[in-house]
Design a protein around this motif. Structure first.
Motif, PDB file in Angstrom:
ATOM      1  N   GLY A 375      -3.820  18.471  33.560  1.00 36.40           N
ATOM      2  CA  GLY A 375      -4.588  17.515  34.353  1.00 36.40           C
ATOM      3  C   GLY A 375      -5.038  16.331  33.523  1.00 36.40           C
ATOM      4  N   THR A 376      -6.313  16.020  33.600  1.00 39.12           N
ATOM      5  CA  THR A 376      -6.825  14.837  32.892  1.00 39.12           C
ATOM      6  C   THR A 376      -6.970  15.052  31.394  1.00 39.12           C
ATOM      7  N   ARG A 377      -6.731  16.262  30.910  1.00 41.61           N
ATOM      8  CA  ARG A 377      -6.731  16.461  29.453  1.00 41.61           C
ATOM      9  C   ARG A 377      -5.571  15.710  28.809  1.00 41.61           C
ATOM     10  N   LEU A 378      -4.537  15.454  29.586  1.00 41.01           N
ATOM     11  CA  LEU A 378      -3.367  14.722  29.091  1.00 41.01           C
ATOM     12  C   LEU A 378      -3.309  13.373  29.783  1.00 41.01           C
ATOM     13  N   ASN A 379      -3.274  12.301  29.010  1.00 45.77           N
ATOM     14  CA  ASN A 379      -3.181  10.966  29.598  1.00 45.77           C
ATOM     15  C   ASN A 379      -1.913  10.867  30.442  1.00 45.77           C
ATOM     16  N   ARG A 380      -2.073  10.382  31.663  1.00 42.19           N
ATOM     17  CA  ARG A 380      -0.947  10.297  32.587  1.00 42.19           C
ATOM     18  C   ARG A 380      -0.264   8.935  32.497  1.00 42.19           C
ATOM     19  N   GLN A 381       1.000   8.929  32.843  1.00 41.45           N
ATOM     20  CA  GLN A 381       1.802   7.707  32.778  1.00 41.45           C
ATOM     21  C   GLN A 381       2.637   7.584  34.041  1.00 41.45           C
ATOM     22  N   VAL A 643      -2.246  -4.679  28.579  1.00 43.91           N
ATOM     23  CA  VAL A 643      -3.492  -4.949  29.300  1.00 43.91           C
ATOM     24  C   VAL A 643      -4.335  -3.683  29.218  1.00 43.91           C
ATOM     25  N   ALA A 644      -5.542  -3.794  28.688  1.00 44.29           N
ATOM     26  CA  ALA A 644      -6.360  -2.598  28.493  1.00 44.29           C
ATOM     27  C   ALA A 644      -7.739  -2.802  29.092  1.00 44.29           C
ATOM     28  N   ALA A 645      -8.316  -1.702  29.551  1.00 44.85           N
ATOM     29  CA  ALA A 645      -9.699  -1.737  30.019  1.00 44.85           C
ATOM     30  C   ALA A 645     -10.579  -2.277  28.893  1.00 44.85           C
ATOM     31  N   ILE A 691       2.105  -3.316  30.444  1.00 43.88           N
ATOM     32  CA  ILE A 691       1.626  -1.944  30.242  1.00 43.88           C
ATOM     33  C   ILE A 691       0.107  -1.965  30.346  1.00 43.88           C
ATOM     34  N   HIS A 692      -0.403  -1.185  31.275  1.00 45.28           N
ATOM     35  CA  HIS A 692      -1.821  -1.196  31.590  1.00 45.28           C
ATOM     36  C   HIS A 692      -2.465   0.123  31.170  1.00 45.28           C
ATOM     37  N   LEU A 693      -3.413   0.057  30.261  1.00 47.39           N
ATOM     38  CA  LEU A 693      -4.215   1.221  29.886  1.00 47.39           C
ATOM     39  C   LEU A 693      -5.543   1.132  30.623  1.00 47.39           C
ATOM     40  N   ARG A 694      -5.834   2.160  31.405  1.00 48.80           N
ATOM     41  CA  ARG A 694      -7.050   2.118  32.207  1.00 48.80           C
ATOM     42  C   ARG A 694      -7.814   3.430  32.083  1.00 48.80           C
ATOM     43  N   LEU A 695      -9.105   3.370  32.365  1.00 55.13           N
ATOM     44  CA  LEU A 695      -9.980   4.533  32.268  1.00 55.13           C
ATOM     45  C   LEU A 695     -10.271   5.091  33.650  1.00 55.13           C
ATOM     46  N   GLU A 696     -10.058   6.403  33.797  1.00 55.62           N
ATOM     47  CA  GLU A 696     -10.347   7.052  35.066  1.00 55.62           C
ATOM     48  C   GLU A 696     -11.834   6.882  35.384  1.00 55.62           C
ATOM     49  N   ILE A 720      -1.015   3.688  32.300  1.00 54.41           N
ATOM     50  CA  ILE A 720      -1.418   4.857  31.522  1.00 54.41           C
ATOM     51  C   ILE A 720      -2.894   5.098  31.791  1.00 54.41           C
ATOM     52  N   ASP A 721      -3.219   6.303  32.208  1.00 53.20           N
ATOM     53  CA  ASP A 721      -4.588   6.646  32.587  1.00 53.20           C
ATOM     54  C   ASP A 721      -5.221   7.559  31.551  1.00 53.20           C
ATOM     55  N   LEU A 722      -6.391   7.133  31.049  1.00 51.72           N
ATOM     56  CA  LEU A 722      -7.170   7.921  30.103  1.00 51.72           C
ATOM     57  C   LEU A 722      -8.413   8.441  30.813  1.00 51.72           C
TER      58      LEU A 722
END
Length: 950
Positions: A375-381, A643-645, A691-696, A720-722
């Motif tokens: 689940g959310t323990r692993l960053n999703r892509q 692009v990052a949060a 490439i977008h890095l975003r925070l849940e 990519i969701d962190l």
């Protein structure tokens, strides 16, 4: 009578080619043993794949396994498989005991990936034998050239072997001899009576291949009699081949050589008929059972064939019927121009490939279920690539799977890239596991730092040794009670002075970080601050405020030992600087800031395992992202826009270095774009990959809306969701892996940096000249006035003069910007202090250019970008238009032991950078701001540039 049981009266054992958890749990296997006389079970990757991927009966066990420590995907599968094999072996143990070890076996296959590797097959066979821990286990080993010595070796160690993928009689004889040789080796040291083996001789696959060739011959034949003769051979060759193999079996195990083993209790290696399900619907569905019945043989049937034979099988001693006819059939086949040897050799290759394909599907299913459980323990892509790029990525994923490219990467196969020295620089692949073994040392260091009461920890480094720790400092920060982590990676005197003013020298720990130990910047930072600390705590105690992180035996280590540094930590010489963040170069500053190094490494391990050699490309996030980047570049989308949060925005600078320095060379590569605010779709060309890095839970609505619009407009977007900022540690590994993959696609060596070295050489030459003469070589500006000077090399100067209409700053800028064309990028190279005020002014400049010219823009502060994007700017595609900005600085800052100060170093670095850009034929212009008021000069430059764009 039950036909299955009647086979026992003929001396033939019935095995089942199937295993599944529910099948055993509901008592079905036990029922087959008791009611049908089943005497063995075989398994293979295809069987496990159907059971695991197409049912939920393993999900509980998977969740239970992942609730403990996460393990690699292959280990996760093996936990499931070994449990099943043990359970099946226990169900069949009464058969094993009743037959005194002659039957009651369960087979488990070594990895199909090892079919061509003898030593690895032996090692895996030993390991599986040990881990299953059941006497009635057989290890399945393919009858390849590499498999034969493995069979001999394992038998010699007393390990039961099921030899699989046998098609040819000659190969069968070689297998039987390998078995006998193994027994002879075992007899010299132990008991041979408890070892058993079967030789799995495949049947129906031969007819499938032969019948296709016969059909072709029939179509080509003109003579009706010839057609009829060929037709009569269909469905006969596989059985004939098997019957003749059985005759060889009888001869091989009737020799005096064998009798010498038999008297010591050795058992013959039985022939096992495999692939017995009829694939041709025109044939009787139990054909390959009914025609191969005889003593001391085994028939392993898939469930459908087992049920069919129980229902309507006919039992007779058929195996030795028509041996002469079998011989004549093979002679007729050869006369028809069909080589059975050629067919069987091809079937072995096909068999290995099919088993690998099945293993890939199996491990892909396990990887997918593991990711869902994590689940959310692993960053999703997720990748939204557009139809054309998505199609190309999909096709290349299949190529990578078929060519085992990901496994080759993990094996450090340099031929995946250019075949140069790439294999020497892949230590980052397994550094996490090695560093996990040193967690206690990092924790002890952290506790010592806390006990000392340091207020600040200043990392003195450059490039790879500074950008990774900077991400940790700005995204995660320091733990309570630990020093604040600060980074110094600028030779600008004002920035060095500002760092000194921000800290208490009595209570600051300095971490000097340099892989080679010879990099200029960390050394002069160390020289400066060591003297400053010595001035307040005394020369004898100064070293106790310093820690070195460097490769073993470096000049930095020697200097640290001489100065009696508090600690010296070693890096891995097999890891380049930009891939080093998960080694001591990132972990020492992390520990100093009180971050839980063990937890960080375990989190990074989740991603490393997700990108592991046992995860097929379709489920491998690092492979997928790397292929997408590399293939996008081949389609012209070579501007990787990160692009990052806001809270994890520092990651962009680290990613910039990784991508640019790794891929930008030989006139190829990716141009990373970081910290460029998003705009509407119409301002972008067709050269972008986002490439977008975003925070849940903390998504930036403006970023989401802008990227949604870009995706709708046809731009490829990876997301990519962190779950939290500290998940950034997983991204270090994902991006390292993806960059190595992209390098393979582009066709470069992603681990060297030839043009960075060129800039270093030029800087050393200029500082050496300064030490001799007291000044840098004289330059003549193209233009001087309005508080600026403008410089260019002769080639650029000539090109610009043809475009300049007005001899003032605006005119030179206008001429320079006119050289931007679609697909180009604009890079600001600013050799000024990296302050918020200066950054904001330069950001305004880059956005003005982007919006007016619709090109990608980059902003780098010197000298740190020299060890980062500078490689791509000089060695990558010649699509950059560069504006270098230098300035008269405030008072210089002397460096102890050197004739030059920090300001001279910065000026030499800027000059060296500019000269190498010129040497590489780049479109470059330098604007020097005079007067010392940098902020005002940047304001004037921005105004002139905006007028030039109007």
């Amino acid at each position: 009578m039950n036909p299955l049981k009647a086979l026992q009266d003929q001396g033939q054992a019935v095995w089942l080619d199937f295993v599944a958890r529910g099948f055993m749990a509901d008592g079905h296997l036990k029922k087959l043993v008791e009611e049908d006389g089943l005497r063995g079970v075989t398994s293979n990757p295809a069987i496990f794949e159907k059971a695991i991927a197409h049912s939920d009966e393993y999900d509980t066990s998977l969740r239970s396994a992942e609730a403990g420590a996460d393990v690699p995907v292959i280990a996760l599968f093996e936990q499931l498989a070994i449990e099943d094999i043990r359970n099946a072996a226990d169900v069949l143990r009464p058969v094993y005991d009743a037959t005194d070890g002659a039957d009651g076996f369960v087979s488990l296959e070594v990895s199909p990936y090892l079919a061509l590797e003898t030593e690895d097959t032996i090692a895996e066979g030993r390991r599986l034998w040990r881990e299953v821990g059941r006497e009635n286990l057989m290890i399945k080993v393919p009858a390849t050239q590499a498999g034969l010595p493995a069979i001999r070796h394992l038998i010699g160690e007393g390990i039961n072997v099921n030899v699989t993928l046998l098609f040819a009689q000659d190969v069968y004889e070689a297998v039987a001899n390998a078995y006998i040789e193994g027994l002879e080796a075992l007899a010299a040291k132990g008991n041979v009576s408890r070892v058993a083996s079967v030789a799995s001789f495949f049947v129906s696959r031969i007819d499938s291949a032969i019948d296709q060739r016969l059909d072709q011959k029939i179509r080509e034949a003109n003579d009706p009699d010839e057609k009829a003769a060929l037709e009569r051979l269909k469905g006969k060759v596989a059985i004939a081949n098997a019957k003749l193999a059985y005759q060889r079996y009888k001869r091989l195990f009737a020799t005096s050589r064998w009798n010498g083993l038999a008297v010591r209790g050795a058992r013959p290696q039985r022939l096992l008929w495999a692939s017995t399900g009829a694939k041709n619907k025109a044939y009787r569905d139990v054909l390959y059972v009914e025609e191969l019945i005889g003593p001391d043989a085994v028939n392993t049937m898939p469930p459908a064939t087992l049920d069919a034979f129980r229902d309507h099988g006919r039992v007779r001693p058929s195996l030795e019927e028509g041996v002469g006819e079998a011989q004549r059939a093979l002679v007729a086949l050869a006369r028809a121009g069909i080589s059975l040897d050629e067919v069987t050799a091809g079937l072995v290759d096909d068999g290995v490939r099919l088993f690998v394909d099945a293993a890939d599907k199996l491990l892909g299913a396990v990887a997918s279920k593991r990711a869902a459980i994590l689940g959310t323990r692993l960053n999703r892509q997720t990748l939204a690539l557009g139809a054309d790029l998505d199609r190309e990525v999909g096709a290349t994923i299949e190529q990578w799977r078929a060519n085992a490219a990901a496994r080759r990467l993990w094996r450090k196969d340099k031929s995946l890239w250019t075949g140069a020295d790439e294999d020497r620089w892949l230590g980052w692949l397994d550094i996490i596991d090695r560093e996990l073994g040193r967690v206690d040392a990092y924790r002890a260091f952290a506790e010592d730092v806390r006990r000392e009461g340091f207020s600040d920890a200043v990392l003195l480094g450059m490039g790879g040794s500074s950008l990774g720790p900077e991400v940790l400092a700005e995204t995660v920060g320091a733990a309570p009670g630990f020093p604040r982590l600060r980074i110094l990676d600028s030779t600008d005197p004002a920035q060095v002075r500002a760092m000194e003013e921000a800290i208490d020298l009595h209570r600051t720990l300095f971490i000097v970080s340099s892989k080679s130990g010879s990099t200029l910047e960390p050394n002069i930072f160390k020289d400066y601050f060591f003297e400053r600390v010595a001035s307040v705590v005394g020369p004898e105690r100064a070293g106790q405020r310093f820690v070195a992180v460097t490769d073993p035996g470096s000049s930095m280590e020697q200097a640290a030992q001489a100065a009696r540094f508090w600690r010296i930590f070693h890096g891995d010489p097999g890891i380049g600087g930009r891939y080093s963040v998960l080694s001591a170069f990132g972990l020492v500053p992390a520990a100093a800031a009180g971050l839980d190094v063990g937890r960080f490494l375990e989190s990074a391990c989740l991603m490393a395992r997700s990108c592991g050699p046992d995860v097929p490309p379709a489920e491998n996030p690092g492979v997928r992202l790397g292929l997408a980047m590399g293939l996008a570049a081949r389609q012209g989308r070579d501007k990787v826009t990160v692009v990052a949060a806001p809270s994890i925005a520092a990651f962009g600078a680290w990613a910039e270095q990784l991508i640019a320095e790794s891929t930008g060379k030989d006139g190829k590569g990716l141009i990373p774009v970081a910290a460029e605010p998003l705009g509407p779709p119409e301002i972008y060309g067709q050269d972008r990959f986002f490439i977008h890095l975003r925070l849940e839970g903390k998504r930036d609505d403006s970023q989401e809306a802008a990227l949604g619009a870009l995706e709708t407009a046809g731009h490829p977007v990876a997301r990519i969701d962190l779950a939290s900022p500290d998940g950034i540690v997983q991204e270090f590994f994902r991006w390292e892996f993806a960059t190595a993959v992209a390098g393979a696609v582009i066709g470069i060596n992603p681990f060297d940096q030839p043009d960075v070295e060129a800039s270093k050489v030029r800087t050393r030459e200029l500082t050496a000249a300064y030490e001799k003469s007291g000044e840098l070589p004289l330059e003549m500006p193209l233009f001087s006035g309005e508080g600026v000077e403008v410089y260019a090399d002769p080639r650029n100067a000539d090109a610009l003069r043809e475009l300049v209409r007005d001899d003032h700053l605006e005119g030179w800028l206008r001429a320079h910007l006119r050289r931007l064309t679609p697909g180009d990028y604009f890079a600001l190279l600013a050799y000024v202090a990296r302050t918020q005020e200066h950054t904001a002014a330069l950001q305004n400049v880059r956005l003005a250019v982007r919006d007016a010219r619709r090109v990608a823009t980059c902003l780098g502060f010197g000298p740190r970008f020299l060890h980062s994007t500078g490689q791509a700017y000089k060695g990558g595609p010649n699509s950059g238009v560069f504006l270098q900005v230098t300035a008269d600085g405030a008072e210089d800052l002397a460096i102890p032991g050197h004739a030059f100060g920090f300001g001279t170093v910065k000026a030499a670095q800027a000059r060296g950078d500019f000269e190498v850009l010129a040497d590489r034929g780049r479109r470059a212009l330098r604007v020097h701001l005079k007067g010392g008021d940098v902020a005002a000069g940047l304001g004037s430059l921005g105004a002139a540039l905006r007028r030039a764009l109007a």
